[in-house]
Write a protein that holds these residues in place. Structure first.
Motif, PDB file in Angstrom:
ATOM      1  N   ARG B  35       0.824  -1.200   0.000  1.00 51.29           N
ATOM      2  CA  ARG B  35       0.000   0.000   0.000  1.00 51.29           C
ATOM      3  C   ARG B  35       0.866   1.261   0.000  1.00 51.29           C
ATOM      4  NH1 ARG B  35      -2.458  -3.186   4.039  1.00 51.29           N
ATOM      5  NH2 ARG B  35      -1.629  -1.813   5.642  1.00 51.29           N
ATOM      6  N   PHE B  36       0.199   2.358  -0.355  1.00 51.54           N
ATOM      7  CA  PHE B  36       0.846   3.666  -0.381  1.00 51.54           C
ATOM      8  C   PHE B  36       1.589   3.942   0.928  1.00 51.54           C
ATOM      9  CE2 PHE B  36       0.584   8.405  -0.363  1.00 51.54           C
ATOM     10  CZ  PHE B  36       1.122   8.654  -1.606  1.00 51.54           C
ATOM     11  N   GLU B  37       0.975   3.630   2.037  1.00 53.76           N
ATOM     12  CA  GLU B  37       1.592   3.930   3.334  1.00 53.76           C
ATOM     13  C   GLU B  37       2.904   3.166   3.529  1.00 53.76           C
ATOM     14  OE1 GLU B  37      -2.083   2.704   5.170  1.00 53.76           O
ATOM     15  OE2 GLU B  37      -1.013   1.368   6.507  1.00 53.76           O
ATOM     16  N   HIS B  38       3.032   1.999   2.894  1.00 56.38           N
ATOM     17  CA  HIS B  38       4.305   1.271   3.009  1.00 56.38           C
ATOM     18  C   HIS B  38       5.440   2.040   2.331  1.00 56.38           C
ATOM     19  CE1 HIS B  38       1.501  -2.394   3.387  1.00 56.38           C
ATOM     20  NE2 HIS B  38       1.933  -2.077   4.589  1.00 56.38           N
ATOM     21  N   LEU B  40       5.499   5.343   2.086  1.00 57.45           N
ATOM     22  CA  LEU B  40       5.786   6.483   2.972  1.00 57.45           C
ATOM     23  C   LEU B  40       6.731   6.029   4.082  1.00 57.45           C
ATOM     24  CD1 LEU B  40       2.193   8.039   3.345  1.00 57.45           C
ATOM     25  CD2 LEU B  40       3.963   8.616   1.655  1.00 57.45           C
TER      26      LEU B  40
END
Lengths: 285, 285
Positions: B35-38, B40
């Protein structure tokens, strides 16, 4: 293992990535002149100030440096309020203490007139929307920036004193005088929530907006607008609309953006909650 | 003013935020377990390794540290290839030199067997998809990680030697032996493009995918799949579909995600191009 300053950076990134966060820039939404990429650059710019807080530098110096770096991008103010919460929260870990309401209360209680001067100097680096101060506080209008420092020193006000005089009307300042009550509550909710961190951020943002009118909205528009936005958020939150009716939340988000209503204070508290949840554990990425 | 290591961090963030980047995680799209947060968190984790490169530490040590930190999140490998480009590109600025193809060529030419060992140790920290090596290289299969270091030392291979042996079939390694040709070309295109940095990133990603089949796709699927993806990107790019027919690019993006096709090497080169454009100027955020 991330350091506290790194958790603060990740909190800023997760906050802006959380979507939908009605009225604010988020992963799916830019405003006209304030875009997602400005928040990414603002986070990178804030690095050094956050490192200073972690290393035990004074809150005023660390905050001024963080704001100066944050402002080195083309969008203007992205994370001033969030940094005003994160800097003391990171500073609270500098002596090897575990982050808690009492350790951060000690940090804010120990702030000095010099810290207040750093806070005022930070306004030299970026335009921040603030309400007009009451007449007797006019010499201390933060928009004077470093020009107000002599008046500040005359009155002998610490940064905590300055924050105390900003309540009510500024819910970032309110965190300073309440032991970061809503920030810690937000962290608990982030830990209890389920799913990806960015989904949790969106849900907790909505819960915070539902429980108190956003003070940035109240100052930019008026209290009635802020209360209505909060009521609408409460209605959506109560019926768990992020899960059951996401289109309704998207419509709310679009409507706020169209009307130029940005609940920025609520985003600041969300960022503080993300940091606390990352730092104390319980929120994994 | 951002430092080179900070520009590298911002490049990683802008790369993943660029949308649409067909087949990859981007601002609008998560994959099932990535996911995107990974990305970040991966960027925050890579900070220290990038600082080491900026401060003149060896490429191998800086790369291993960057990968170890990058991997401290739940999504697995997010930015291994991008860091393999960014670390020498940041290291090239360590002696006060202006970043150029020749300064980064000097960096890669000066790599040692110890740097190669650092590269191999990096594989201990994260699972990276790589193709099976030819039989004579089997003792040097990177998936052996640090276990392959004795064989590496026996043969006296530097990190540049290792990269040289990975071409063709790995377009990240190809950058190492071509003076980072496509990375610098991508930077030029990013500077010449118009609009927000994340839009430019998406456009340059598509141009890179159009010009060469993605080697990660070729290794995970086969060369025919990679060539067809590239041909489809070329068709879209030639008719300026990001501007004239964005739905067609979105359809392409959805199709690749459904088929599990992730042009990760193209994303790596895009990140390198973003860093160069930020560091040399011309790309403002």
């Amino acid at each position: 293992m991330r350091t506290p300053a790194q958790n603060a950076r990740l909190a800023l990134l997760l906050e802006v990535a959380g979507t939908p966060k009605p009225g604010n820039v988020d992963r799916r939404r830019d405003l006209a002149d304030l875009r997602f990429e400005h928040f990414l650059a603002g986070t990178v710019g804030a690095e050094e100030g956050l490192e200073m807080a972690q290393n035990g530098d004074s809150v005023g110096d660390a905050f001024e440096r963080a704001v100066e770096g944050m402002a080195s991008q083309g969008g203007g103010n992205t994370q001033f309020g969030a940094l005003l919460l994160l800097v003391p929260l990171v500073r609270a870990t500098a002596d090897g203490e575990r982050l808690s309401p009492s350790t951060v209360e000690s940090v804010v209680e120990e702030t000095t007139v010099a810290d207040a001067a750093g806070f005022y100097r930070a306004f030299d680096h970026v335009d921040v929307f603030v309400a007009d101060p009451p007449t007797e506080m006019e010499p201390l209008d933060v928009r004077r920036g470093s020009d107000a420092v002599p008046a500040l020193e005359d009155r002998g006000l610490t940064l905590l004193d300055v924050m105390d005089r900003s309540v009510p009307g500024d819910d970032v300042a309110r965190e300073w005088v309440t032991g970061f009550e809503r920030s810690f509550a937000a962290a608990d909710r982030l830990v209890e929530a389920e799913g990806p961190a960015t989904d949790r951020a969106a849900s907790v943002f909505l819960s915070l907006l539902a429980e108190r009118p956003d003070t940035l909205v109240a100052n930019r528009h008026d209290e009635d607008v802020a209360r209505k936005v909060s009521d609408r958020a409460a209605t959506l939150f109560e019926r768990d609309a992020l899960e059951t009716d996401p289109d309704a939340v998207e419509t709310f988000a679009e409507d706020l953006v169209e009307r130029g209503i940005n609940p920025g204070t609520t985003a600041d508290v969300t960022a503080a909650g993300l940091y606390i949840a990352l730092e104390r554990g319980g929120l994994e990425v």
